[in-house]
Design an enzyme around this catalytic site. Sequence first.
Site, PDB file in Angstrom:
ATOM      1  CB  ALA A   1      -0.926  -0.016   1.212  1.00 58.68           C
ATOM      2  CE1 TYR A   2       5.206   5.594   3.036  1.00 58.47           C
ATOM      3  CE2 TYR A   2       6.958   4.270   2.091  1.00 58.47           C
ATOM      4  CZ  TYR A   2       6.527   5.442   2.655  1.00 58.47           C
ATOM      5  OH  TYR A   2       7.406   6.478   2.848  1.00 58.47           O
ATOM      6  CB  SER A   3       5.450   0.189  -2.471  1.00 63.83           C
ATOM      7  OG  SER A   3       6.305  -0.265  -1.441  1.00 63.83           O
TER       8      SER A   3
ATOM      9  CB  SER B   1       0.293   5.377  -1.512  1.00 63.56           C
ATOM     10  OG  SER B   1       1.356   5.340  -0.576  1.00 63.56           O
TER      11      SER B   1
END
Length: 227
Positions: free
Chosen positions: A133-135, A137
């Site tokens: 999710a972080y990557s 985003s």
Amino acid sequence: MTTSRTALITGGVSGLGKATADRLQSEGVSVITLDITEGADLVVDVTDAAAVQAAADQVGPIDILVNSAGIVGPNAPLWEVPPDGWRRTFEVNVHGTFNTCRAFAPGMRDRGWGRIVNIASMAGKDGNPNMAAYSASKAAVIALTKSLGKELATSGVLANVIAPAVIETPMNAATAPEALAHITSLIPMRRIGHPEEVAELIAWLASDKVSFSTGAVYDISGGRATY
């Protein structure tokens, strides 16, 4: 920079945002912090588009926008990431950046000068395991900035994005130890970065010293970046 310039920094109460606020203030820039944390000049949730626009209307013209507000999101294999965790990560990291750029860029364009610096991550270029999710985003923040830079290219407003490797911030203090160890091991300098080092790059990108670069990605990774 001139003393008459004003910067708005999201996530400006801690981490990279605070380091950037301190760095810009040292050059005489007036800094407005926007954060969900008490102590900010403006206590606003960047995911709330109406609240961000109201803040822009309240503040009036700014010269520099630094988007530092962000969250790590779920630390898990993609198939174990809860949908609400995925959505929340995008709401803060991507929608928040979109909301502030949408609210503040028109005023910069109208005045013919501005600097927008968005904070992505090396994860947005490489993809970190158990941080989908972080990557994803942060990859979106990179692409958003590339588009925005082209859209503003003849306006006097420059929009660039930085991609730090792991930095010693409160946000990363909440990262799972095994994930933190993995991403630190990828740095050839064999250490994590310091907020003040990143703030120095942001201050440069927010200045008159940069005049022929927009829609660009600047790595600050201790040698991790390979492209």
